[in-house]
Structures are given as C-alpha cells and as structure tokens.
Design a protein around this motif. Structure first.
Motif, PDB file in Angstrom:
ATOM      1  N   VAL A   1     -14.613  -3.028   8.275  1.00 28.59           N
ATOM      2  CA  VAL A   1     -14.439  -1.725   7.625  1.00 28.59           C
ATOM      3  C   VAL A   1     -13.927  -1.968   6.217  1.00 28.59           C
ATOM      4  N   GLU A   2     -14.315  -1.071   5.320  1.00 32.35           N
ATOM      5  CA  GLU A   2     -13.884  -1.191   3.931  1.00 32.35           C
ATOM      6  C   GLU A   2     -12.710  -0.247   3.695  1.00 32.35           C
ATOM      7  N   VAL A   3     -11.628  -0.816   3.221  1.00 32.42           N
ATOM      8  CA  VAL A   3     -10.373  -0.079   3.046  1.00 32.42           C
ATOM      9  C   VAL A   3     -10.029  -0.026   1.565  1.00 32.42           C
ATOM     10  N   CYS A   4      -9.670   1.172   1.110  1.00 26.47           N
ATOM     11  CA  CYS A   4      -9.243   1.362  -0.277  1.00 26.47           C
ATOM     12  C   CYS A   4      -7.773   1.763  -0.260  1.00 26.47           C
ATOM     13  N   ILE A   5      -6.946   1.048  -1.019  1.00 24.74           N
ATOM     14  CA  ILE A   5      -5.523   1.393  -1.066  1.00 24.74           C
ATOM     15  C   ILE A   5      -5.110   1.760  -2.483  1.00 24.74           C
ATOM     16  N   ILE A   6      -4.147   2.681  -2.566  1.00 20.04           N
ATOM     17  CA  ILE A   6      -3.400   2.852  -3.809  1.00 20.04           C
ATOM     18  C   ILE A   6      -2.245   1.870  -3.705  1.00 20.04           C
ATOM     19  N   SER A   7      -2.204   0.934  -4.646  1.00 22.13           N
ATOM     20  CA  SER A   7      -1.234  -0.154  -4.584  1.00 22.13           C
ATOM     21  C   SER A   7       0.134   0.279  -5.109  1.00 22.13           C
ATOM     22  N   VAL A   8       1.168  -0.451  -4.664  1.00 24.59           N
ATOM     23  CA  VAL A   8       2.509  -0.219  -5.222  1.00 24.59           C
ATOM     24  C   VAL A   8       2.566  -0.702  -6.678  1.00 24.59           C
ATOM     25  N   LYS A   9       1.608  -1.570  -7.042  1.00 22.93           N
ATOM     26  CA  LYS A   9       1.501  -1.975  -8.458  1.00 22.93           C
ATOM     27  C   LYS A   9       1.033  -0.764  -9.268  1.00 22.93           C
ATOM     28  N   ARG A  10       1.605  -0.561 -10.407  1.00 27.04           N
ATOM     29  CA  ARG A  10       1.279   0.637 -11.191  1.00 27.04           C
ATOM     30  C   ARG A  10      -0.185   0.683 -11.580  1.00 27.04           C
ATOM     31  N   ARG A  11      -0.765   1.902 -11.478  1.00 26.35           N
ATOM     32  CA  ARG A  11      -2.130   2.188 -11.923  1.00 26.35           C
ATOM     33  C   ARG A  11      -3.159   1.207 -11.340  1.00 26.35           C
ATOM     34  N   THR A  12      -3.010   0.912 -10.054  1.00 24.09           N
ATOM     35  CA  THR A  12      -3.876  -0.088  -9.432  1.00 24.09           C
ATOM     36  C   THR A  12      -4.449   0.412  -8.104  1.00 24.09           C
ATOM     37  N   ILE A  13      -5.762   0.243  -7.964  1.00 20.80           N
ATOM     38  CA  ILE A  13      -6.476   0.490  -6.702  1.00 20.80           C
ATOM     39  C   ILE A  13      -7.012  -0.861  -6.219  1.00 20.80           C
ATOM     40  N   GLN A  14      -6.923  -1.104  -4.915  1.00 23.60           N
ATOM     41  CA  GLN A  14      -7.477  -2.348  -4.362  1.00 23.60           C
ATOM     42  C   GLN A  14      -8.439  -2.033  -3.213  1.00 23.60           C
TER      43      GLN A  14
ATOM     44  N   ALA B   1       0.839  -1.208   0.000  1.00 18.55           N
ATOM     45  CA  ALA B   1       0.000   0.000   0.000  1.00 18.55           C
ATOM     46  C   ALA B   1       0.873   1.257   0.000  1.00 18.55           C
ATOM     47  N   VAL B   2       0.585   2.167  -0.927  1.00 20.78           N
ATOM     48  CA  VAL B   2       1.261   3.471  -0.942  1.00 20.78           C
ATOM     49  C   VAL B   2       0.543   4.411   0.020  1.00 20.78           C
ATOM     50  N   THR B   3      -0.783   4.402  -0.044  1.00 21.79           N
ATOM     51  CA  THR B   3      -1.629   5.183   0.855  1.00 21.79           C
ATOM     52  C   THR B   3      -2.969   4.469   0.944  1.00 21.79           C
ATOM     53  N   PHE B   4      -3.801   4.848   1.930  1.00 18.64           N
ATOM     54  CA  PHE B   4      -5.094   4.178   2.053  1.00 18.64           C
ATOM     55  C   PHE B   4      -6.122   5.111   2.689  1.00 18.64           C
ATOM     56  N   THR B   5      -7.385   4.746   2.525  1.00 14.59           N
ATOM     57  CA  THR B   5      -8.480   5.487   3.143  1.00 14.59           C
ATOM     58  C   THR B   5      -9.595   4.507   3.482  1.00 14.59           C
ATOM     59  N   LEU B   6     -10.508   4.932   4.359  1.00 14.75           N
ATOM     60  CA  LEU B   6     -11.646   4.097   4.729  1.00 14.75           C
ATOM     61  C   LEU B   6     -12.885   4.570   3.988  1.00 14.75           C
ATOM     62  N   ASN B   7     -13.778   3.642   3.683  1.00 11.03           N
ATOM     63  CA  ASN B   7     -15.058   3.976   3.065  1.00 11.03           C
ATOM     64  C   ASN B   7     -16.041   4.335   4.179  1.00 11.03           C
ATOM     65  N   GLU B   8     -16.360   5.632   4.292  1.00 11.67           N
ATOM     66  CA  GLU B   8     -17.267   6.082   5.354  1.00 11.67           C
ATOM     67  C   GLU B   8     -18.733   5.867   4.998  1.00 11.67           C
ATOM     68  N   ASN B   9     -18.994   5.413   3.775  1.00 13.39           N
ATOM     69  CA  ASN B   9     -20.347   5.043   3.360  1.00 13.39           C
ATOM     70  C   ASN B   9     -20.280   3.605   2.828  1.00 13.39           C
ATOM     71  N   PRO B  10     -20.016   2.637   3.744  1.00 12.21           N
ATOM     72  CA  PRO B  10     -19.703   1.275   3.303  1.00 12.21           C
ATOM     73  C   PRO B  10     -20.865   0.582   2.606  1.00 12.21           C
ATOM     74  N   VAL B  11     -20.514  -0.370   1.739  1.00 14.20           N
ATOM     75  CA  VAL B  11     -21.526  -1.065   0.928  1.00 14.20           C
ATOM     76  C   VAL B  11     -21.814  -2.473   1.431  1.00 14.20           C
ATOM     77  N   SER B  12     -20.975  -2.999   2.328  1.00 13.99           N
ATOM     78  CA  SER B  12     -21.127  -4.409   2.726  1.00 13.99           C
ATOM     79  C   SER B  12     -22.288  -4.627   3.692  1.00 13.99           C
ATOM     80  N   GLY B  13     -22.612  -3.607   4.508  1.00  8.99           N
ATOM     81  CA  GLY B  13     -23.686  -3.779   5.485  1.00  8.99           C
ATOM     82  C   GLY B  13     -23.269  -4.554   6.722  1.00  8.99           C
ATOM     83  N   ASP B  14     -21.991  -4.958   6.805  1.00  6.25           N
ATOM     84  CA  ASP B  14     -21.498  -5.696   7.969  1.00  6.25           C
ATOM     85  C   ASP B  14     -20.935  -4.713   8.994  1.00  6.25           C
TER      86      ASP B  14
END
Length: 346
Positions: A135-148, A118-131
């Motif tokens: 928590v839902e985490v979004c990262i900018i990956s070290v892999k080029r042009r990739t979000i996970q 992970a280069v950087t990350f943030t949390l989804n404050e309006n989560p979609v899972s309903g659990d």
C-alpha cells in the motif's frame, strides 16, 4: 422540504467500550468489511465484528461483538487507524509513529517495521506502483513543510519520495501522483512525480479545520471559504457546483449520490446531483465522520453510529408522493447512471 435518505443506527454503545470508565474517549475509527476498529485516548485499540440484522419489517440494526482489545503501551492517544486488508495489516498512528499490526490479533509485525515522524497520514486509493502486495502511504512529516511517500509491505516499509511544500501542510488526500493539500493559507494540487503545483483557493487553517477528501478518481472535496463544500479535480477545476455547509463543519463523507457533513449540532445531507440540502439529522458532540466502502460512520467521544441509506427506489417513491417530480427524476437519472442495478432495486 427534506428527503429521508439516511437513518442513524447505533453500532457500539459506550458500555461495550468503556463500561464505567468515563475518562476513555474514542479518538479514531476504521472499518473494513465487518471489522470495526476503535482507537482510544488511553492507547488502546478495540476490535469489533459488526453484524447487520434486518427485521421482517425491514428495520436495520447492528450487533457489535467485541473480539479483543490491545494496549499499545505508549500512554498516548491512538490518533489514526487505516486497514490494509490485502496485507492483513492495520496501520496505527500513535505518538508520531505508524506501526504495522496484524488485523486479527493486533500484534505488531515481528520485524518491528514502522514509519517515524508522522503528524498524520493517508493511503493512496489509486496507487501507482501496480504491486498488489503493498500500500502507498502519504504522511505529513514532523519536519517542517515536508510530505513523505512510502510503500508499505507486509513486514517492511520503504520511503519513495520526499516533497517540500511552500507552506506548512495540515491535511492531505492522494490520488495517483496527485496530492491535494491544505496548507496554512490555501489549498493546492501538487504532482509529487513532476513537482508541478496548482493553487486552488485561499483558506485560513487557523480559523477553521480544513477538510480534504478524495471522492473519486482525480476528484476531491474541500471545505472552502464561506461554509462551502467545494469540488476540485487534479487539474484545478470544479466540475460540480459547491454545496452550502455551515461555517463550522468538522467532517465530510461520501455515499453517492450524497455528500454528508458533520458540525457540532447536526449531520447534513446534500445531493451531488443538484447540490440541494436533502436531510438534517440532529447529532450533538459528534467529532468523527468517515465513509468506508460505502458505509458512513459517525462517532462521539463515547459511541459509534452508522448512517444507513434508505433504498433509492423508496426515496424516489417518497419524492413522487410529495409531488416533487423534478427531484425524483434527477435522483432516478443519477442513480441509474452511477449505481449498479442491484443496488438501485429493492
């Protein structure tokens, strides 16, 4: 003319954090309720309890009590901290790895659950899972042009989506299935569920630090060209006029009805109701500005400060006393529509 909307109050002074060790710098902060966490350049996490005290004259001060500190053992800076209070977990980014630690004792979870690359990350404050226990985490990956996208539980993590972007992403905010991304040359909105994307406006990340901040349901605040703070919805439109920042803004925060911005010399306060600049506070060497559940915190490399909002009723009275009736009416109207009555009243 200005409004006194905020007062700057010291929360953690350098002696409490580093004593006489001048080489220690604050890299990141997180605040959850009364818990304040600080990550430093020498791979430590510090945990403080913040107590707000109000004098008989109404003056607000903060007393920070150190709980403990923990060395992560990597000899690298602690880059980012995010609290997941429902899980009693603190997510710690250090050396491109997000580790789950206990919010109370700062010990890593026994399973060793972590997210790597992970280069950087943030949390989804309006989560979609309903659990409620993830928590839902979004990262900018070290892999080029990739979000996970990951689902993070108390003691495990699970990848749910990998998304490829047209250019290298350098900043991200999330709302539901929508990603607001600062790419190398432009901002875009991307629905990671459908893959549909919408261009917002051009931006050169080589020249200035991009700012991408979720400010409400399906709405983001971005650092646009020409020193403009631009608002954008997930539909790619703006429902508010932009605010005029300086060209070198490095951080932004929201404390309704105000947008607060930080540059290398000042903290500026603009109203979201009429887009006018309301207050300027001199503040040198600031490098962090964030809001946490309505609390706006700013930090230098050596100290942490809180921007305490003055009661809105007092602000309105001051405007009326200055014969700025129109501004007072705009503030009163906006406050009553968007702010709970008990917060509005003094």
């Amino acid at each position: 003319m200005s409004v006194k909307a905020f007062k700057l109050v010291s929360a953690v002074e350098r002696e409490m954090l580093m004593g006489d060790k001048n080489f220690i710098n604050i890299e990141c902060i997180e605040c959850c309720g009364k818990n304040l966490y600080i990550g430093t350049n020498d791979c430590f996490i510090y945990h403080f309890m913040l107590d707000e005290k109000v004098s008989t004259a109404g003056k607000i001060t903060f007393a920070a009590t150190k709980q403990l500190h923990k060395y992560l053992g990597l000899k690298k800076p602690v880059s980012e901290l995010k609290a997941a209070s429902a899980l009693t977990r603190l997510l710690v980014l250090c050396d491109n790895t997000i580790t789950l630690v206990n919010m109370i004792n700062l010990e890593p979870v026994p399973t060793g659950a972590r997210i790597k690359g992970a280069v950087t990350f943030t949390l989804n404050e309006n989560p979609v899972s309903g659990d409620p226990f993830c928590v839902e985490v979004c990262i900018i990956s070290v892999k080029r042009r990739t979000i996970q996208m990951f689902m993070v539980f108390e003691d495990r993590v699970q990848i749910v989506k990998e998304v490829f972007t047209p250019e290298q992403p350098c900043a991200v905010a999330v709302d539901g299935y929508y990603l607001c991304l600062a790419l190398t040359t432009q901002y875009i909105i991307l629905n990671y569920n459908t893959g549909v994307s919408q261009d917002l406006f051009p931006y050169c990340s080589d020249e200035k630090r991009p700012i991408v901040k979720r400010i409400g349901r399906q709405e983001f605040l971005l650092a646009g060209p020409g020193g403009l703070g631009m608002f954008a919805t997930v539909d790619g439109i703006s429902q508010r006029a932009p605010v005029h920042w300086s060209e070198n803004v490095i951080g932004a925060a929201l404390c309704f009805p105000y947008v607060v911005a930080l540059d290398d010399e000042f903290i500026t306060v603009h109203s979201m109701l009429d887009q006018q600049q309301k207050q300027t506070l001199p503040f040198k060497e600031g490098h962090i500005l964030q809001d946490f559940e309505g609390k706006v915190i700013v930090a230098t490399n050596k100290g942490v400060y809180i921007l305490v909002p003055l009661p809105l009723e007092k602000q309105i009275q001051d405007l009326l006393a200055s014969q700025r009736v129109e501004e007072a009416l705009v503030l009163a109207k906006g406050a009553r529509r968007n702010i709970p009555k008990e917060k509005f009243q003094v």
